[in-house]
Scaffold this active site. Structure first.
Site, PDB file in Angstrom:
ATOM      1  N   ASN A  15      80.599  46.042 -12.924  1.00  0.00           N
ATOM      2  CA  ASN A  15      81.571  44.769 -13.479  1.00  0.00           C
ATOM      3  C   ASN A  15      80.874  43.761 -13.985  1.00  0.00           C
ATOM      4  O   ASN A  15      81.647  42.980 -14.490  1.00  0.00           O
ATOM      5  CB  ASN A  15      82.095  44.878 -12.121  1.00  0.00           C
ATOM      6  CG  ASN A  15      82.562  45.452 -11.182  1.00  0.00           C
ATOM      7  OD1 ASN A  15      83.384  46.098 -11.387  1.00  0.00           O
ATOM      8  ND2 ASN A  15      81.675  45.178  -9.840  1.00  0.00           N
TER       9      ASN A  15
ATOM     10  N   ARG B  33      87.748  37.239 -15.384  1.00  0.00           N
ATOM     11  CA  ARG B  33      88.185  36.943 -14.439  1.00  0.00           C
ATOM     12  C   ARG B  33      87.161  36.018 -13.521  1.00  0.00           C
ATOM     13  O   ARG B  33      85.977  35.966 -14.172  1.00  0.00           O
ATOM     14  CB  ARG B  33      87.844  38.017 -13.110  1.00  0.00           C
ATOM     15  CG  ARG B  33      89.431  38.807 -14.065  1.00  0.00           C
ATOM     16  CD  ARG B  33      89.870  40.106 -13.002  1.00  0.00           C
ATOM     17  NE  ARG B  33      89.335  39.723 -11.767  1.00  0.00           N
ATOM     18  CZ  ARG B  33      89.498  40.468 -10.599  1.00  0.00           C
ATOM     19  NH1 ARG B  33      88.122  41.707 -10.965  1.00  0.00           N
ATOM     20  NH2 ARG B  33      89.150  39.538  -9.289  1.00  0.00           N
TER      21      ARG B  33
ATOM     22  N   TYR C 284      81.363  32.946 -11.601  1.00  0.00           N
ATOM     23  CA  TYR C 284      80.624  33.301 -12.323  1.00  0.00           C
ATOM     24  C   TYR C 284      80.744  32.261 -13.656  1.00  0.00           C
ATOM     25  O   TYR C 284      79.941  33.100 -15.136  1.00  0.00           O
ATOM     26  CB  TYR C 284      81.439  34.824 -12.682  1.00  0.00           C
ATOM     27  CG  TYR C 284      80.892  35.648 -10.910  1.00  0.00           C
ATOM     28  CD1 TYR C 284      79.632  35.709 -11.132  1.00  0.00           C
ATOM     29  CD2 TYR C 284      81.914  36.275 -10.974  1.00  0.00           C
ATOM     30  CE1 TYR C 284      79.251  36.549  -9.643  1.00  0.00           C
ATOM     31  CE2 TYR C 284      81.589  37.161  -9.870  1.00  0.00           C
ATOM     32  CZ  TYR C 284      80.352  37.686  -8.832  1.00  0.00           C
ATOM     33  OH  TYR C 284      80.241  38.367  -7.835  1.00  0.00           O
TER      34      TYR C 284
HETATM   35  O1  CA2 Z   1      75.571  36.303  -9.050  1.00  0.00           O
HETATM   36  C1  CA2 Z   1      75.593  37.755  -9.350  1.00  0.00           C
HETATM   37  O2  CA2 Z   1      75.284  38.013 -10.643  1.00  0.00           O
HETATM   38  C2  CA2 Z   1      75.859  38.387  -9.075  1.00  0.00           C
HETATM   39  O3  CA2 Z   1      74.710  39.657  -9.146  1.00  0.00           O
HETATM   40  C3  CA2 Z   1      77.567  38.864  -9.473  1.00  0.00           C
HETATM   41  C4  CA2 Z   1      77.642  40.656  -8.472  1.00  0.00           C
HETATM   42  C5  CA2 Z   1      77.665  40.316  -7.241  1.00  0.00           C
HETATM   43  O4  CA2 Z   1      77.814  41.788  -6.627  1.00  0.00           O
HETATM   44  C6  CA2 Z   1      76.986  39.836  -6.441  1.00  0.00           C
HETATM   45  O5  CA2 Z   1      76.457  39.727  -5.077  1.00  0.00           O
HETATM   46  C7  CA2 Z   1      75.795  38.857  -7.753  1.00  0.00           C
HETATM   47  C8  CA2 Z   1      78.942  40.827  -9.269  1.00  0.00           C
HETATM   48  C9  CA2 Z   1      79.375  41.227 -10.603  1.00  0.00           C
HETATM   49  C10 CA2 Z   1      80.831  40.819 -10.842  1.00  0.00           C
HETATM   50  O6  CA2 Z   1      81.122  40.396 -12.181  1.00  0.00           O
HETATM   51  C11 CA2 Z   1      82.233  40.000 -11.786  1.00  0.00           C
HETATM   52  C12 CA2 Z   1      83.376  39.529 -13.666  1.00  0.00           C
HETATM   53  C13 CA2 Z   1      84.273  38.885 -13.540  1.00  0.00           C
HETATM   54  C14 CA2 Z   1      85.052  39.801 -12.881  1.00  0.00           C
HETATM   55  C15 CA2 Z   1      84.727  40.223 -11.828  1.00  0.00           C
HETATM   56  C16 CA2 Z   1      83.920  40.227 -11.435  1.00  0.00           C
END
Ligand code: CA2
Length: 148
Positions: free
Chosen positions: A11, A18, A23
């Site tokens: 993802n 999003r 993020y």
């Molecule tokens: O904080 C981080 O970098 C994470 O590794 C991001 C992961 C999450 O499952 C971890 O707990 C923490 C999720 C990445 C998903 O990124 C997205 C970005 C935009 C829209 C949807 C998802």
């Protein structure tokens, strides 16, 4: 020359499209471009791979053995679940730095455990767009290197 493999899990290809409050607004390409320049300031080369598939990430970790000096990895949600990635990282002989953009410890309980942290030299979390750069700084420190 010191070579870093930057791995991005599931993802993370959606970054910048999003959830900007969590993020940020940078795309994954933006992060990789900044990380590549930051790595170059230490004289490091950086190769990046993003995959939504656990096995592809595991194959990349195996292939890194003997080819890369360090792995900087944001494994996305596999961080919290993947003992298979844990085992693959445990077989990598170089430096391993776990990186997160957000601070999982301050989020939902299922994000509070990293099954990868025990096999990483250390973890960087919660610094947003600077997290990847700090991950590279950590590699440099662990390898005893300073900026060129
Ligand atoms: O904080 C981080 O970098 C994470 O590794 C991001 C992961 C999450 O499952 C971890 O707990 C923490 C999720 C990445 C998903 O990124 C997205 C970005 C935009 C829209 C949807 C998802």
């Amino acid at each position: 020359m010191t070579s870093i493999l930057l791995l991005s899990g599931p993802n993370l290809n959606l970054l910048g499209t999003r959830e900007p409050a969590v993020y940020g607004t940078d795309t994954l390409d933006d992060h990789v471009a900044r990380a590549t320049k930051w790595a170059a300031s230490y004289g490091f080369t950086l190769e990046h791979l993003q995959s939504n598939h656990e096995g592809v990430l595991i194959d990349a970790i195996h292939a890194a053995r003997g080819h890369h000096d360090a792995i900087v990895m944001n494994a996305g949600a596999f961080t919290h679940t993947s003992w298979a990635i844990h085992d693959a990282l445990a077989a990598f002989e170089g430096v391993i730095v776990e990186v997160h953009l957000s601070n999982p410890a301050a989020r939902e309980p299922f994000r509070h455990t990293s099954v990868l942290a025990p096999v990483a030299h250390g973890s960087i979390a919660g610094f947003g767009r600077n997290s990847y750069l700090l991950g590279i700084d950590a590699v440099a420190q662990l390898l005893g290197r300073s900026p060129a």
